[in-house]
Design a protein around this motif. Structure first.
Motif, mmCIF file in Angstrom:
data_model
loop_
_atom_site.group_PDB
_atom_site.id
_atom_site.type_symbol
_atom_site.label_atom_id
_atom_site.label_comp_id
_atom_site.label_asym_id
_atom_site.label_seq_id
_atom_site.Cartn_x
_atom_site.Cartn_y
_atom_site.Cartn_z
ATOM 1 N N ASP A 19 35.964 46.256 46.230
ATOM 2 C CA ASP A 19 36.390 46.324 44.840
ATOM 3 C C ASP A 19 36.591 44.916 44.309
ATOM 4 O OD1 ASP A 19 36.530 49.152 44.716
ATOM 5 O OD2 ASP A 19 38.497 49.114 45.669
ATOM 6 N N ILE A 20 36.034 44.637 43.146
ATOM 7 C CA ILE A 20 36.210 43.342 42.499
ATOM 8 C C ILE A 20 37.571 43.338 41.812
ATOM 9 C CG2 ILE A 20 35.347 41.779 40.713
ATOM 10 C CD1 ILE A 20 32.552 43.067 41.211
ATOM 11 N N LEU A 21 38.416 42.387 42.178
ATOM 12 C CA LEU A 21 39.721 42.258 41.546
ATOM 13 C C LEU A 21 39.613 41.449 40.259
ATOM 14 C CD1 LEU A 21 41.832 41.638 44.752
ATOM 15 C CD2 LEU A 21 41.469 43.789 43.529
ATOM 16 N N PHE A 22 38.906 40.315 40.325
ATOM 17 C CA PHE A 22 38.620 39.547 39.127
ATOM 18 C C PHE A 22 37.575 38.478 39.440
ATOM 19 C CE2 PHE A 22 42.295 37.474 41.025
ATOM 20 C CZ PHE A 22 42.009 36.123 40.955
ATOM 21 N N THR A 23 36.965 37.972 38.388
ATOM 22 C CA THR A 23 36.012 36.867 38.484
ATOM 23 C C THR A 23 36.420 35.820 37.455
ATOM 24 O OG1 THR A 23 34.482 37.816 36.884
ATOM 25 C CG2 THR A 23 34.104 38.362 39.201
ATOM 26 N N PHE A 24 36.036 34.582 37.707
ATOM 27 C CA PHE A 24 36.284 33.540 36.724
ATOM 28 C C PHE A 24 35.361 32.354 36.977
ATOM 29 C CE2 PHE A 24 38.996 32.406 40.235
ATOM 30 C CZ PHE A 24 39.021 31.015 40.263
ATOM 31 N N TYR A 36 38.012 39.647 45.658
ATOM 32 C CA TYR A 36 37.715 41.039 45.948
ATOM 33 C C TYR A 36 38.453 41.528 47.189
ATOM 34 C CZ TYR A 36 34.490 38.844 49.253
ATOM 35 O OH TYR A 36 33.963 38.080 50.268
ATOM 36 N N THR A 37 38.421 42.827 47.392
ATOM 37 C CA THR A 37 39.044 43.426 48.569
ATOM 38 C C THR A 37 38.149 44.518 49.130
ATOM 39 O OG1 THR A 37 40.995 44.543 49.445
ATOM 40 C CG2 THR A 37 40.382 45.090 47.188
ATOM 41 N N ASP A 38 38.209 44.674 50.449
ATOM 42 C CA ASP A 38 37.533 45.805 51.092
ATOM 43 C C ASP A 38 38.536 46.925 51.368
ATOM 44 O OD1 ASP A 38 38.994 44.771 53.202
ATOM 45 O OD2 ASP A 38 37.270 44.392 54.486
ATOM 46 N N ASN A 39 39.748 46.757 50.839
ATOM 47 C CA ASN A 39 40.834 47.741 50.937
ATOM 48 C C ASN A 39 41.323 47.979 52.357
ATOM 49 O OD1 ASN A 39 41.234 48.426 48.079
ATOM 50 N ND2 ASN A 39 39.109 49.072 48.250
#
Length: 76
Positions: A19-24, A36-39
């Protein structure tokens, strides 16, 4: 899978949805970053969060490692 997710291969060659948490984008480094996270969870129960650089203009962006301590501080 939606536009806030992507697939990677883990160390065992298995597909993992992240899941993408954020980009910048950084004006200082002129790079694009993805957090990102793989949870999965660590031994303390905290969610594992990763960060990489990538080229958003590329059709299939390749994740590249963060290169400096200064970049890590900026991401944190």
């Amino acid at each position: 899978m939606n536009d806030q997710q992507f697939k990677v291969l883990n160390e065992f060659g298995e597909e993992v949805i992240c899941d993408i948490l954020f980009t910048f984008d950084s004006d200082d480094t002129h790079k694009s970053y993805i957090v990102y996270t793989d949870n999965t969870r660590d031994e303390s129960g905290n969610t594992n969060v990763m960060a990489s650089t990538y080229d958003p203009a590329h059709q299939s962006p390749k994740l590249e490692p963060i290169e400096t301590d200064a970049e890590w501080k900026m991401i944190e």
